[in-house]
Design a protein around this motif. Structure first.
Motif, mmCIF file in Angstrom:
data_model
loop_
_atom_site.group_PDB
_atom_site.id
_atom_site.type_symbol
_atom_site.label_atom_id
_atom_site.label_comp_id
_atom_site.label_asym_id
_atom_site.label_seq_id
_atom_site.Cartn_x
_atom_site.Cartn_y
_atom_site.Cartn_z
ATOM 1 N N ALA A 1 0.821 -1.207 0.000
ATOM 2 C CA ALA A 1 0.000 0.000 0.000
ATOM 3 C C ALA A 1 0.856 1.258 0.000
ATOM 4 O O ALA A 1 1.894 1.326 0.644
ATOM 5 C CB ALA A 1 -0.905 -0.007 1.221
ATOM 6 N N LYS B 1 1.259 5.245 0.996
ATOM 7 C CA LYS B 1 0.756 6.196 1.980
ATOM 8 C C LYS B 1 0.542 7.561 1.355
ATOM 9 O O LYS B 1 0.178 8.512 2.028
ATOM 10 C CB LYS B 1 1.734 6.276 3.167
ATOM 11 C CG LYS B 1 1.821 4.955 3.938
ATOM 12 C CD LYS B 1 2.706 5.059 5.151
ATOM 13 C CE LYS B 1 2.745 3.711 5.888
ATOM 14 N NZ LYS B 1 3.622 3.750 7.083
ATOM 15 N N SER C 1 -5.673 -1.310 0.143
ATOM 16 C CA SER C 1 -4.785 -1.038 1.273
ATOM 17 C C SER C 1 -4.428 0.446 1.347
ATOM 18 O O SER C 1 -4.274 1.000 2.440
ATOM 19 C CB SER C 1 -3.511 -1.873 1.157
ATOM 20 O OG SER C 1 -3.812 -3.256 1.222
ATOM 21 N N THR C 2 -4.293 1.073 0.191
ATOM 22 C CA THR C 2 -4.006 2.508 0.178
ATOM 23 C C THR C 2 -5.148 3.285 0.814
ATOM 24 O O THR C 2 -4.927 4.209 1.609
ATOM 25 C CB THR C 2 -3.769 2.990 -1.263
ATOM 26 O OG1 THR C 2 -2.614 2.336 -1.794
ATOM 27 C CG2 THR C 2 -3.567 4.489 -1.320
ATOM 28 N N ASN D 1 -5.043 2.869 4.579
ATOM 29 C CA ASN D 1 -4.000 3.700 5.184
ATOM 30 C C ASN D 1 -4.458 5.148 5.323
ATOM 31 O O ASN D 1 -4.181 5.806 6.332
ATOM 32 C CB ASN D 1 -2.719 3.642 4.355
ATOM 33 C CG ASN D 1 -1.868 2.433 4.700
ATOM 34 O OD1 ASN D 1 -1.851 1.986 5.845
ATOM 35 N ND2 ASN D 1 -1.159 1.902 3.731
ATOM 36 N N ASN E 1 -6.981 5.297 8.211
ATOM 37 C CA ASN E 1 -6.297 5.183 9.502
ATOM 38 C C ASN E 1 -5.573 6.486 9.857
ATOM 39 O O ASN E 1 -5.564 6.911 11.016
ATOM 40 C CB ASN E 1 -5.310 4.024 9.460
ATOM 41 C CG ASN E 1 -4.784 3.663 10.831
ATOM 42 O OD1 ASN E 1 -5.545 3.543 11.794
ATOM 43 N ND2 ASN E 1 -3.478 3.495 10.942
ATOM 44 N N LYS E 2 -4.989 7.106 8.848
ATOM 45 C CA LYS E 2 -4.296 8.384 9.055
ATOM 46 C C LYS E 2 -5.276 9.453 9.528
ATOM 47 O O LYS E 2 -4.966 10.241 10.434
ATOM 48 C CB LYS E 2 -3.617 8.811 7.752
ATOM 49 C CG LYS E 2 -2.768 10.061 7.848
ATOM 50 C CD LYS E 2 -2.097 10.345 6.517
ATOM 51 C CE LYS E 2 -1.258 11.627 6.596
ATOM 52 N NZ LYS E 2 -0.607 11.924 5.279
ATOM 53 N N PHE F 1 -5.260 -1.148 13.472
ATOM 54 C CA PHE F 1 -4.996 -1.630 12.109
ATOM 55 C C PHE F 1 -4.461 -3.059 12.204
ATOM 56 O O PHE F 1 -3.430 -3.295 12.834
ATOM 57 C CB PHE F 1 -3.973 -0.730 11.418
ATOM 58 C CG PHE F 1 -3.986 -0.833 9.919
ATOM 59 C CD1 PHE F 1 -4.541 0.165 9.144
ATOM 60 C CD2 PHE F 1 -3.456 -1.942 9.267
ATOM 61 C CE1 PHE F 1 -4.557 0.089 7.758
ATOM 62 C CE2 PHE F 1 -3.469 -2.046 7.894
ATOM 63 C CZ PHE F 1 -4.029 -1.016 7.132
ATOM 64 N N ASN G 1 -3.442 -6.635 10.151
ATOM 65 C CA ASN G 1 -3.174 -7.360 8.912
ATOM 66 C C ASN G 1 -3.598 -8.808 9.130
ATOM 67 O O ASN G 1 -2.978 -9.541 9.901
ATOM 68 C CB ASN G 1 -1.689 -7.294 8.541
ATOM 69 C CG ASN G 1 -1.408 -7.849 7.166
ATOM 70 O OD1 ASN G 1 -1.887 -8.935 6.825
ATOM 71 N ND2 ASN G 1 -0.654 -7.129 6.367
ATOM 72 N N ASP H 1 -6.961 -5.540 7.004
ATOM 73 C CA ASP H 1 -6.440 -5.578 5.633
ATOM 74 C C ASP H 1 -5.955 -6.983 5.295
ATOM 75 O O ASP H 1 -5.682 -7.802 6.179
ATOM 76 C CB ASP H 1 -5.283 -4.587 5.495
ATOM 77 C CG ASP H 1 -4.924 -4.318 4.044
ATOM 78 O OD1 ASP H 1 -5.729 -4.654 3.149
ATOM 79 O OD2 ASP H 1 -3.843 -3.751 3.795
#
Length: 627
Positions: free
Chosen positions: A6, A8, A46-47, A50, A53-54, A68, A70, A207
């Motif tokens: 992914a 960021k 996944s991008t 991210n 989550n950010k 998060f 995996n 993810d």
């Protein structure tokens, strides 16, 4: 180079999806909620996760926590359900503020998870947990379970088991025949812990679930539905819907003649809010390739400026192609000289050259990549690996030619290998390409029917004709040896280019094996081949070479050749036996009925071989053979 994972940095303009999911995740009105982010492998799920989550991490409200996860990490566990529950509880325990408020409740929940894990282990071993406790010391069995599924040494495992055995309330809560009660108990305690923690929302982002085995996929989704979906929790799961559907169908096979789509209903019961990431358009893939080049050359601040400038101009929304002039004008904004924005070791000249190279070939490669950003990364990574290898070995290359040949390699590997065979016989020059290059720019220059007598139909597909017209042209006049040397990983396998076939023989192979050909036309072509005055043996070897890399689609051709060419039957029998279990579908089993009509002994031999090797079940073979 780019990692195959992914990003960021939002170079795919996924910000709107991230913002939407962020708002939904924090909405009290629709909580609890499970959101499914659906997309194919490499589509950018996944991008997006991210970016979400950010956003959550940046929230000023510290009573909103994101975790998060995996899912691939669960592959080494005996039970993915308890693994997920333990990850969540341990993450909450690591938060000092939460631990101060509900540390005791978290410990109690973790102990209950350990009991779930051990109870499941004991049942799998055929020894119910409570029976072992009632009739003797349970330590050996429990210790074996802990060592199998908890990464602790023996003394730690023994200590944990002793603590668990001292907790009588768990023993009374775990009757072996009351699974429902235990699930309800955990949910009640988990929900109470959430209330007492003071959290407004717990967002669990999962993810790579679709990379897991079918059993792990089902266990993880069951954990979400049965144990963890309570007030103040939101799950965001990135999944490939087809992969999850396959996992569900394996776990819950469809009942004969039932119209119910079990996999669809299963996913809908767990995922309340599906969000689908569409495939990138050809223009979006082309832009992405150019932005990947920009990311390699530009520092983070200047890349952010470029992306912000493109968004302000609504380039992504309008579906416009990013031009070099546009990139330059944004980077030179506010008097910043373009030659001072590059990373160490990079310069304006190389930047301009590589933008130009990918600007030319991106039209063709974007069609081949089918909207998949991960494939775009892999293509451009391979380009830079070969570029670096050429520099180390002092090979003088035209980057445009390198990129163009790689496009053919990705677009049609068979044609790429055919070019390789041409350059071998012409001391580095693919002379046979010249008429095709001329035809691509002036179709009137040569008779199309005459051309098709010399070349396979694949050379006349629109995408290949487009490729021929892309600059640099006239590759037939270029010594291609250094380029094919760098691509030896693609041509080293046994294939038709190694069989020294003539142009006519290669054409027969390609015409018979071409993808997408109607079956009636293919059968007609095989009959024509049987009647043609050619070296049948060499052409059949070429078809077999293709079969070795694509058994499922070419098996039908080999079975027909078996019928028409008795002299090659023993050779073809050896090829049939190379089929693997995953390739032996009921349809392919039926194909061997043609072998039976020709040679019963060979048919019986195949049946015996496939059954004894465990490739096909005897019941399936007999059922299909009767059709």
């Amino acid at each position: 180079m780019w990692a195959d994972n992914a990003s960021k940095i939002d170079m795919l303009s996924f910000e709107p999806y991230a913002e939407l999911l962020h708002e939904m995740a924090l909405s009290e009105r629709i909580n609890p909620l499970t959101i499914g982010l659906f997309g194919n492998w490499g589509s950018g799920k996944s991008t997006v996760l991210n970016l979400i989550n950010k956003k959550i991490t940046a929230e000023t409200n510290k009573n909103i926590v994101s975790i998060f996860v995996n899912a691939w990490m669960f592959e080494g566990y005996d039970d993915a359900k308890t693994a997920l529950m333990e990850v969540i509880l341990r993450t909450l325990e690591d938060n000092k503020g939460i631990k101060e408020k509900v540390g005791g409740a978290l410990k109690k929940l973790k102990d209950r998870v350990d009991w779930f894990r051990l109870g499941g282990y004991a049942l799998k071993k055929g020894t119910p947990l409570l029976l072992s406790a009632a009739f003797g010391n349970p330590i050996p069995i429990l210790l074996e379970g802990l060592k199998t599924i908890i990464p602790k040494d023996q003394s730690q495992a023994e200590e944990k088991i002793t603590q668990l055995l001292e907790m009588k309330e768990f023993l009374k809560d775990l009757p072996e025949d009351n699974v429902v009660q235990n699930i309800r108990k955990f949910r009640e305690e988990f929900e109470q812990m959430m209330d007492d923690s003071g959290l407004d929302n717990l967002v669990i982002i999962i993810d790579d679930l679709d990379r897991c085995s079918p059993d792990r996929i089902i266990e993880t989704m069951e954990a979400i539905k049965l144990f963890l979906s309570v007030k103040k929790t939101t799950f965001i799961i990135a999944i490939d819907e087809d992969v999850v559907s396959y996992a569900v169908q394996r776990k819950y096979p469809k009942i004969d003649d039932a119209s119910l789509d079990i996999s669809k209903d299963y996913i809908e019961k767990i995922v309340q809010m599906p969000i689908k990431i569409p495939e990138l358009s050809d223009i979006e893939v082309k832009n992405y390739l150019l932005l990947l080049v920009c990311e390699m050359f530009l520092g983070e601040d200047h890349l952010d400026r470029l992306l912000s400038g493109l968004k302000e101009r609504k380039v992504f929304v309008k579906g416009e192609i990013i031009s070099q002039e546009e990139i330059r004008s944004i980077l030179e904004h506010e008097g910043n000289a373009l030659d001072v924005v590059f990373k160490p070791g990079h310069n304006k000249e190389d930047f301009e050259v590589q933008l130009d190279v990918f600007g030319r070939v991106a039209d063709v490669i974007s069609t081949t990549l089918k909207g998949n950003p991960r494939q775009a990364k892999r293509f451009i990574n391979t380009f830079y690996v070969r570029k670096k290898l050429s520099e180390i070995q002092n090979l003088e290359l035209d980057l445009g030619i390198l990129a163009k040949l790689m496009v053919l390699e990705y677009t049609n590997l068979d044609l790429f290998r055919e070019m390789y065979s041409w350059h071998i016989t012409n001391e580095g020059f693919a002379r046979e390409l010249a008429p095709l290059e001329k035809f691509s720019v002036d179709e009137e220059a040569q008779n199309i029917e005459e051309m098709k007598q010399l070349y396979s139909n694949a050379w006349f597909k629109p995408i290949v004709q487009h490729w021929l017209r892309v600059e640099p042209t006239q590759l037939s006049e270029v010594d291609l040896r250094p380029y094919f040397y760098l691509a030896k990983d693609s041509i080293k396998e046994k294939n038709i280019s190694m069989l020294n076939l003539t142009a006519e023989e290669r054409k027969w192979v390609n015409d018979i094996c071409i993808d997408g050909l109607q079956e009636t036309l293919r059968q007609q072509k095989i009959v024509e081949f049987n009647e043609a005055d050619v070296d049948h043996s060499k052409i059949i070897k070429g078809i077999i070479a293709k079969y070795q890399t694509n058994k499922e689609s070419i098996l039908k051709i080999l079975v027909k050749l078996y019928e028409l060419f008795p002299i090659h039957r023993e050779e073809l029998m050896k090829e049939f036996k190379k089929l693997r279990k995953v390739e032996m579908s009921p349809t392919n089993v039926m194909l061997f009925n043609l072998v039976k009509r020709v040679n019963v002994q060979h048919y019986d031999d195949l049946k015996k071989y496939f059954i004894e090797e465990g490739i096909v079940e005897a019941e399936l073979w007999d059922r299909v053979a009767r059709r």
